[in-house]
Design a protein around this motif. Structure first.
Motif, PDB file in Angstrom:
ATOM      1  N   VAL A 112       1.488   2.342  -8.309  1.00 26.86           N
ATOM      2  CA  VAL A 112       2.226   3.514  -7.557  1.00 26.86           C
ATOM      3  C   VAL A 112       3.342   2.878  -6.619  1.00 26.86           C
ATOM      4  CG1 VAL A 112       0.142   5.073  -7.701  1.00 26.86           C
ATOM      5  CG2 VAL A 112       0.293   3.382  -5.837  1.00 26.86           C
ATOM      6  N   ARG A 113       3.139   1.357  -6.331  1.00 25.84           N
ATOM      7  CA  ARG A 113       4.169   0.989  -5.659  1.00 25.84           C
ATOM      8  C   ARG A 113       4.421  -0.575  -5.847  1.00 25.84           C
ATOM      9  NH1 ARG A 113       3.738   0.556   0.901  1.00 25.84           N
ATOM     10  NH2 ARG A 113       5.953   0.095   1.438  1.00 25.84           N
ATOM     11  N   ALA A 114       5.711  -1.151  -5.632  1.00 20.98           N
ATOM     12  CA  ALA A 114       5.796  -2.509  -5.862  1.00 20.98           C
ATOM     13  C   ALA A 114       6.804  -2.719  -4.730  1.00 20.98           C
ATOM     14  CB  ALA A 114       6.638  -2.979  -7.039  1.00 20.98           C
ATOM     15  N   VAL A 115       6.455  -3.966  -3.950  1.00 25.34           N
ATOM     16  CA  VAL A 115       7.075  -4.371  -2.747  1.00 25.34           C
ATOM     17  C   VAL A 115       7.717  -5.919  -3.078  1.00 25.34           C
ATOM     18  CG1 VAL A 115       7.431  -4.960  -0.338  1.00 25.34           C
ATOM     19  CG2 VAL A 115       6.134  -2.930  -1.371  1.00 25.34           C
ATOM     20  N   ASP A 124       4.225  -7.777  -4.307  1.00 22.26           N
ATOM     21  CA  ASP A 124       2.853  -6.793  -3.896  1.00 22.26           C
ATOM     22  C   ASP A 124       2.926  -5.653  -4.675  1.00 22.26           C
ATOM     23  OD1 ASP A 124       1.666  -7.828  -0.723  1.00 22.26           O
ATOM     24  OD2 ASP A 124       3.574  -8.901  -1.638  1.00 22.26           O
ATOM     25  N   ILE A 125       1.821  -5.579  -5.586  1.00 19.68           N
ATOM     26  CA  ILE A 125       1.820  -4.254  -6.422  1.00 19.68           C
ATOM     27  C   ILE A 125       0.380  -3.658  -6.110  1.00 19.68           C
ATOM     28  CG2 ILE A 125       1.732  -3.339  -8.839  1.00 19.68           C
ATOM     29  CD1 ILE A 125       3.885  -5.427  -8.128  1.00 19.68           C
ATOM     30  N   THR A 126       0.784  -2.116  -5.878  1.00 22.68           N
ATOM     31  CA  THR A 126      -0.310  -1.467  -5.335  1.00 22.68           C
ATOM     32  C   THR A 126      -0.762  -0.457  -6.382  1.00 22.68           C
ATOM     33  OG1 THR A 126       0.162  -1.386  -3.128  1.00 22.68           O
ATOM     34  CG2 THR A 126      -1.136   0.261  -3.556  1.00 22.68           C
ATOM     35  N   GLN A 127      -1.828  -0.164  -6.875  1.00 24.11           N
ATOM     36  CA  GLN A 127      -2.415   0.715  -7.814  1.00 24.11           C
ATOM     37  C   GLN A 127      -3.456   1.963  -7.524  1.00 24.11           C
ATOM     38  OE1 GLN A 127      -3.252  -1.147 -12.029  1.00 24.11           O
ATOM     39  NE2 GLN A 127      -4.204  -2.572 -10.531  1.00 24.11           N
ATOM     40  N   VAL A 143      -1.027  -9.597  -5.593  1.00 22.77           N
ATOM     41  CA  VAL A 143      -0.200 -10.470  -4.890  1.00 22.77           C
ATOM     42  C   VAL A 143       0.348 -11.434  -5.938  1.00 22.77           C
ATOM     43  CG1 VAL A 143       0.606 -11.750  -3.080  1.00 22.77           C
ATOM     44  CG2 VAL A 143      -1.030  -9.783  -2.860  1.00 22.77           C
ATOM     45  N   LEU A 144       1.685 -11.459  -6.340  1.00 25.54           N
ATOM     46  CA  LEU A 144       1.989 -12.714  -6.923  1.00 25.54           C
ATOM     47  C   LEU A 144       3.088 -13.374  -5.978  1.00 25.54           C
ATOM     48  CD1 LEU A 144       3.370 -10.933  -9.998  1.00 25.54           C
ATOM     49  CD2 LEU A 144       1.317 -12.209  -9.969  1.00 25.54           C
ATOM     50  N   SER A 145       2.922 -14.766  -5.602  1.00 28.96           N
ATOM     51  CA  SER A 145       3.487 -15.761  -4.644  1.00 28.96           C
ATOM     52  C   SER A 145       3.893 -16.889  -5.276  1.00 28.96           C
ATOM     53  CB  SER A 145       2.577 -15.552  -3.306  1.00 28.96           C
ATOM     54  OG  SER A 145       1.379 -16.236  -3.688  1.00 28.96           O
ATOM     55  N   GLY A 146       4.401 -17.605  -4.143  1.00 28.78           N
ATOM     56  CA  GLY A 146       4.784 -19.150  -4.532  1.00 28.78           C
ATOM     57  C   GLY A 146       5.855 -19.024  -5.389  1.00 28.78           C
TER      58      GLY A 146
END
Length: 179
Positions: free
Chosen positions: A81-84, A72-75, A52-55
């Protein structure tokens, strides 16, 4: 805190550099260094948790510039496999391969790398000199090039197609006139 793996950086670029448009995003941008600026990064080796990258997240690579509140990056098995990307709103600007600018705004951009489908939702607006598209939801299949757009509830899809060699103007924001 560990540095983000290169595969995650590639995912972030892929997630947003393919916004729905019939003209391809600048392909040479993928060969440029990527700079990410975020207030916070929460990275875990546990693939059950997304990175999670935030701020306030800003991603730049070549002509690509993305701003969002959060990414939000899922591996799976070490591969993204997914980026939101979510924000107030998510903003994307990039120069296309033909040299024209393209910008997109949405509340959320969800890119599934396994299916190669990008879904933009929430007050979506895509602008380029050849025309514009707006609605509540836009789905872009990168494999087939198919774009689907629709509104939610009473939402409508709005498009403006510019004649060749005409100056660009934004699509109307409502179907009713008034001054």
């Amino acid at each position: 805190m560990k540095a983000l793996p290169a595969s995650l950086l590639a995912l972030l670029l892929a997630a947003v550099s393919t916004a729905p448009t019939v003209v391809l995003a600048r392909s040479s941008d993928r060969n440029q260094p990527m700079d990410i600026d975020a207030g916070n990064a929460d990275y875990s080796m546990d693939e059950k948790r997304p990175t999670v990258l935030s701020g306030g997240v800003t991603i730049t690579q070549g002509s690509l510039r993305i701003t969002s509140s959060r990414a939000d990056i899922t591996q799976r098995r070490g591969d993204p496999v997914r980026a939101v990307l979510t924000g107030a709103p998510v903003k994307l600007n990039q120069q296309l391969d033909n040299g024209t600018p393209m910008s997109a705004v949405a509340s959320r951009i969800d890119y599934d790398l396994t299916t190669e489908i990008v879904v933009l939702t929430g007050s979506v607006s895509i602008q380029q000199p050849s025309g514009s598209l707006s609605g509540q939801r836009v789905v872009y299949n990168m494999k087939t090039g198919q774009v689907q757009s629709g509104g939610q509830g009473s939402g409508r899809v709005k498009m403006r197609i510019q004649p060749k060699n005409a100056p660009a103007t934004p699509a109307p924001t409502s179907g009713k006139g008034g001054a």
